[in-house]
Design a protein around this motif. Structure first.
Motif, PDB file in Angstrom:
ATOM      1  N   CYS A  61       0.864  -1.176   0.000  1.00 32.99           N
ATOM      2  CA  CYS A  61       0.000   0.000   0.000  1.00 32.99           C
ATOM      3  C   CYS A  61       0.910   1.239   0.000  1.00 32.99           C
ATOM      4  CB  CYS A  61      -0.946  -0.003   1.206  1.00 32.99           C
ATOM      5  SG  CYS A  61      -0.146   0.082   2.814  1.00 32.99           S
ATOM      6  N   PRO A  62       0.376   2.448  -0.107  1.00 31.86           N
ATOM      7  CA  PRO A  62       1.225   3.642  -0.135  1.00 31.86           C
ATOM      8  C   PRO A  62       2.176   3.704   1.059  1.00 31.86           C
ATOM      9  CG  PRO A  62      -1.004   4.211  -0.767  1.00 31.86           C
ATOM     10  CD  PRO A  62      -1.055   2.782  -0.315  1.00 31.86           C
ATOM     11  N   GLY A  63       3.405   4.175   0.786  1.00 29.29           N
ATOM     12  CA  GLY A  63       4.445   4.213   1.809  1.00 29.29           C
ATOM     13  C   GLY A  63       4.068   4.973   3.053  1.00 29.29           C
ATOM     14  N   LYS A  64       3.206   5.970   2.914  1.00 24.97           N
ATOM     15  CA  LYS A  64       2.746   6.746   4.061  1.00 24.97           C
ATOM     16  C   LYS A  64       2.151   5.840   5.132  1.00 24.97           C
ATOM     17  CE  LYS A  64      -1.107   9.860   5.208  1.00 24.97           C
ATOM     18  NZ  LYS A  64      -2.197  10.702   4.641  1.00 24.97           N
ATOM     19  N   TYR A  65       1.419   4.831   4.701  1.00 22.46           N
ATOM     20  CA  TYR A  65       0.767   3.935   5.655  1.00 22.46           C
ATOM     21  C   TYR A  65       1.729   2.871   6.158  1.00 22.46           C
ATOM     22  CZ  TYR A  65      -3.402   6.318   4.123  1.00 22.46           C
ATOM     23  OH  TYR A  65      -4.330   7.301   3.847  1.00 22.46           O
ATOM     24  N   LEU A  66       2.602   2.390   5.287  1.00 18.51           N
ATOM     25  CA  LEU A  66       3.603   1.420   5.733  1.00 18.51           C
ATOM     26  C   LEU A  66       4.509   2.027   6.798  1.00 18.51           C
ATOM     27  CD1 LEU A  66       4.589  -0.074   2.262  1.00 18.51           C
ATOM     28  CD2 LEU A  66       3.258  -1.214   4.044  1.00 18.51           C
ATOM     29  N   ALA A  67       4.797   3.336   6.664  1.00 21.24           N
ATOM     30  CA  ALA A  67       5.684   4.011   7.605  1.00 21.24           C
ATOM     31  C   ALA A  67       5.043   4.216   8.976  1.00 21.24           C
ATOM     32  CB  ALA A  67       6.112   5.362   7.034  1.00 21.24           C
ATOM     33  N   MET A  68       3.734   4.045   9.054  1.00 20.38           N
ATOM     34  CA  MET A  68       3.048   4.242  10.326  1.00 20.38           C
ATOM     35  C   MET A  68       3.341   3.127  11.327  1.00 20.38           C
ATOM     36  SD  MET A  68      -0.680   5.532   8.927  1.00 20.38           S
ATOM     37  CE  MET A  68      -1.412   5.568  10.575  1.00 20.38           C
ATOM     38  N   TYR A  69       3.814   1.979  10.823  1.00 16.42           N
ATOM     39  CA  TYR A  69       3.990   0.823  11.696  1.00 16.42           C
ATOM     40  C   TYR A  69       5.438   0.343  11.641  1.00 16.42           C
ATOM     41  CZ  TYR A  69      -1.060   0.977  11.758  1.00 16.42           C
ATOM     42  OH  TYR A  69      -2.370   1.396  11.914  1.00 16.42           O
ATOM     43  N   ASP A  70       6.157   0.619  12.712  1.00 16.44           N
ATOM     44  CA  ASP A  70       7.543   0.194  12.836  1.00 16.44           C
ATOM     45  C   ASP A  70       7.551  -1.257  13.314  1.00 16.44           C
ATOM     46  OD1 ASP A  70      10.162  -0.308  13.513  1.00 16.44           O
ATOM     47  OD2 ASP A  70      10.442   1.543  14.655  1.00 16.44           O
ATOM     48  N   GLN A  71       8.118  -2.136  12.519  1.00 17.33           N
ATOM     49  CA  GLN A  71       8.059  -3.548  12.883  1.00 17.33           C
ATOM     50  C   GLN A  71       8.746  -3.827  14.216  1.00 17.33           C
ATOM     51  OE1 GLN A  71      10.472  -5.013   9.365  1.00 17.33           O
ATOM     52  NE2 GLN A  71      11.223  -6.409  10.926  1.00 17.33           N
ATOM     53  N   ASP A  72       9.694  -2.992  14.615  1.00 18.64           N
ATOM     54  CA  ASP A  72      10.378  -3.204  15.897  1.00 18.64           C
ATOM     55  C   ASP A  72       9.436  -2.976  17.079  1.00 18.64           C
ATOM     56  OD1 ASP A  72      12.738  -3.798  14.598  1.00 18.64           O
ATOM     57  OD2 ASP A  72      13.485  -1.736  14.678  1.00 18.64           O
ATOM     58  N   ASN A  73       8.335  -2.261  16.828  1.00 20.85           N
ATOM     59  CA  ASN A  73       7.372  -1.995  17.902  1.00 20.85           C
ATOM     60  C   ASN A  73       6.159  -2.915  17.857  1.00 20.85           C
ATOM     61  OD1 ASN A  73       8.953   0.169  18.851  1.00 20.85           O
ATOM     62  ND2 ASN A  73       7.986   1.603  17.421  1.00 20.85           N
ATOM     63  N   ILE A  74       6.148  -3.834  16.905  1.00 23.35           N
ATOM     64  CA  ILE A  74       5.022  -4.755  16.761  1.00 23.35           C
ATOM     65  C   ILE A  74       5.135  -5.870  17.787  1.00 23.35           C
ATOM     66  CG2 ILE A  74       3.964  -6.483  15.248  1.00 23.35           C
ATOM     67  CD1 ILE A  74       3.298  -3.674  14.400  1.00 23.35           C
ATOM     68  N   GLN A  75       4.052  -6.141  18.479  1.00 21.70           N
ATOM     69  CA  GLN A  75       4.035  -7.212  19.468  1.00 21.70           C
ATOM     70  C   GLN A  75       3.770  -8.556  18.799  1.00 21.70           C
ATOM     71  OE1 GLN A  75       1.232  -6.306  22.581  1.00 21.70           O
ATOM     72  NE2 GLN A  75       2.553  -4.780  23.517  1.00 21.70           N
ATOM     73  N   ILE A  76       4.549  -9.544  19.149  1.00 23.89           N
ATOM     74  CA  ILE A  76       4.305 -10.899  18.674  1.00 23.89           C
ATOM     75  C   ILE A  76       3.153 -11.475  19.493  1.00 23.89           C
ATOM     76  CG2 ILE A  76       5.257 -13.224  18.527  1.00 23.89           C
ATOM     77  CD1 ILE A  76       6.369 -11.350  16.466  1.00 23.89           C
ATOM     78  N   PRO A  77       2.135 -12.065  18.846  1.00 22.34           N
ATOM     79  CA  PRO A  77       0.997 -12.596  19.599  1.00 22.34           C
ATOM     80  C   PRO A  77       1.414 -13.678  20.587  1.00 22.34           C
ATOM     81  CG  PRO A  77       0.933 -13.310  17.302  1.00 22.34           C
ATOM     82  CD  PRO A  77       1.982 -12.257  17.393  1.00 22.34           C
ATOM     83  N   GLY A  78       0.692 -13.734  21.699  1.00 23.55           N
ATOM     84  CA  GLY A  78       1.032 -14.687  22.745  1.00 23.55           C
ATOM     85  C   GLY A  78       0.901 -16.133  22.330  1.00 23.55           C
ATOM     86  N   ASN A  79       0.118 -16.402  21.282  1.00 27.19           N
ATOM     87  CA  ASN A  79      -0.043 -17.787  20.824  1.00 27.19           C
ATOM     88  C   ASN A  79       0.853 -18.091  19.619  1.00 27.19           C
ATOM     89  OD1 ASN A  79      -1.394 -16.227  18.963  1.00 27.19           O
ATOM     90  ND2 ASN A  79      -3.367 -17.258  19.190  1.00 27.19           N
ATOM     91  N   PHE A  80       1.893 -17.273  19.432  1.00 25.34           N
ATOM     92  CA  PHE A  80       2.864 -17.558  18.375  1.00 25.34           C
ATOM     93  C   PHE A  80       3.543 -18.890  18.636  1.00 25.34           C
ATOM     94  CE2 PHE A  80       7.431 -17.688  17.512  1.00 25.34           C
ATOM     95  CZ  PHE A  80       7.416 -17.670  16.124  1.00 25.34           C
ATOM     96  N   GLN A  81       3.744 -19.651  17.554  1.00 26.01           N
ATOM     97  CA  GLN A  81       4.521 -20.886  17.608  1.00 26.01           C
ATOM     98  C   GLN A  81       5.382 -20.977  16.351  1.00 26.01           C
ATOM     99  OE1 GLN A  81       0.854 -23.355  18.348  1.00 26.01           O
ATOM    100  NE2 GLN A  81       2.216 -24.439  19.757  1.00 26.01           N
TER     101      GLN A  81
END
Length: 458
Positions: free
Chosen positions: A214-234
């Motif tokens: 999608c447009p870079g403006k929206y991609l830039a809104m979410y820094d992957q380093d600040n994304i929480q991994i879900p508690g049920n990740f496996q």
């Protein structure tokens, strides 16, 4: 502007958007201001589900259930559209409504032409390049153009040549913007025309389905380093669930948490961008003076795992893949309220008919949700049947959920969703839950028989 007292209907269906991706419904990590506004203005059904699928393309039966009012094992005919009574848009058209559709339609040309009198920028397919969408307008005689070359996406992200029946390409315009443009233009045309009929308008998006661009403006809104991994990740699912197709090859095994952060960030960006386009449509509805006289319904075909339980796709019966939003706004709808009734896609048909004062065909399997607006304790159902192909069945109650896997080794899971919303604590071998286990197994068999499940021997 219509002078008819009957309300208009605007139905929006997203692709792959699970329940927990709307800010106002409890997700503090995503920005969805326009969907948040719909939550405040109307009634949110917090336990809405897609029943499942009989194929890997889960969206096909999901959309069929919305349009037909039938459950999974009773959708039939071209495109999964019932032949024994009108489809949802067709019922409104028969009642004098102007019917229009745009966006993704994975159910064939014949079914679209039956459902809608008008259509613009229709994508007849399951997925594709969001920036180069092959689309067509509705052809009244149903004779769509001859196939043209089209470059699609494989499961691993590479590109392969295909042929699809389209007559134009929207190069350089993102799919979410393309379909919103078509809907805005329809609303403007409706306002400027002498047509006094109310409208039934349908917008089905390709977002946030992958490839998540999608447009870079929206991609830039979410820094992957600040994304929480879900508690049920496996790193991978602990046992064979009986299906491992395209979606599960979107990321390598074992799943890498850092790579999943990027997937989730892009997923959120796609949803925020889509939310902005929905806002454009809602603003145009306001501008032409039809917002207060329009029933607005927002839902998604199904959810998506994106790393939860070691899965990437939606071909399973966990909450992340079957639990989706349903927002209703408009005349006679409760304002800023939530309902926790167990609801499913085939309830949308009778609900919209009821709200608009239309007769609902007697063959409809769904239940109208209108009684819940005045009475939060109104009964709808106490259990839901969930299914995926011939390898999984589940029964979902208000608190407990039982999933059965019909694989070579077989497996059964029992979850207490009040205590374990992430479905990580399997209670199936806990003797203290034997009564719930046996009760749900009996309930599952009963629901399978009622729903004409082909796995039940006659």
């Amino acid at each position: 502007m219509s002078e008819n007292d009957q309300p208009n209907v605007l139905l929006i269906v997203a692709d792959d958007q699970r329940f927990d991706t709307i800010g106002a419904l409890g997700n503090d990590h995503i920005e969805t201001p326009n969907l948040d506004a719909l939550v405040r203005e109307g009634c949110s059904f917090t336990h809405h589900f897609n029943m499942g699928a009989d194929q890997g393309a889960v969206c096909v039966p999901a959309r069929s259930m919305i349009m037909s009012g039938h459950s999974l094992f009773n959708i039939e005919g071209p495109g999964g559209m019932t032949e024994e009574h009108p489809t949802l848009p067709e019922a409104f058209g028969n009642a004098g409504y102007r019917t229009f559709g745009t966006g993704k339609w994975h159910n064939g040309h014949e079914a679209f032409n039956r459902c809608f009198d008008e259509g613009k920028d229709i994508f007849f397919g399951g997925m594709g390049n969001h920036w180069n969408v092959p689309v067509t307008d509705r052809y009244p005689l149903g004779k769509y153009p001859q196939p043209k070359p089209y470059r699609g996406f494989s499961g691993n992200g590479s590109i392969w040549p295909r042929h699809k029946q389209y007559d134009k390409y929207a190069s350089g315009t993102h799919s979410s913007e393309l379909f919103a443009n078509a809907m805005v233009n329809f609303l403007e045309n409706h306002d400027e025309s002498a047509d006094e009929r109310p409208f039934f308008a349908y917008m089905a998006t390709m977002a946030p389905h992958d490839p998540r661009t999608c447009p870079g403006k929206y991609l830039a809104m979410y820094d992957q380093d600040n994304i929480q991994i879900p508690g049920n990740f496996q790193p991978e699912h602990p046992f064979d669930i009986g299906w491992c197709g395209r979606d599960e090859h979107l990321e390598d095994y074992p799943r890498d948490p850092e790579k999943l952060r990027r997937h989730i960030a892009d997923y959120y960006a796609m949803i925020t961008h889509l939310d902005a386009q929905i806002g454009r449509v809602l603003n145009r509805l306001e501008t032409i003076g039809e917002r207060e006289n329009t029933i607005i319904a927002f839902t998604a075909d199904h959810g998506l795992a994106v790393g939860q339980h070691g899965l990437m796709g939606k071909q399973n019966l966990y909450e992340h893949s079957v639990h989706i939003p349903l927002l209703l706004v408009g005349p006679d709808i409760a304002v800023d309220e939530r309902r926790n009734h167990l609801t499913s896609h085939y309830d949308i048909y009778p609900t919209l008919c009821d709200l608009a004062g239309l007769d609902t065909p007697s063959a409809i399997e769904g239940e109208t949700l209108v009684p819940t607006f005045d009475n939060p304790d109104a009964e709808i159902r106490d259990h839901l049947l969930l299914a995926y192909e011939d390898v999984m069945r589940a029964v979902r109650g208000e608190r407990y959920k039982l999933i059965e896997y019909y694989t070579e080794d077989g497996y059964t899971q029992l979850f207490d969703l009040d205590a374990d919303q992430s479905e990580t604590d399997d209670l199936s071998n806990d003797d203290s839950y034997s009564a719930e286990y046996e009760q749900l197994q009996a309930q599952l068999r009963q629901l399978q028989e009622t729903a004409d499940d082909p796995l039940i021997e006659e």
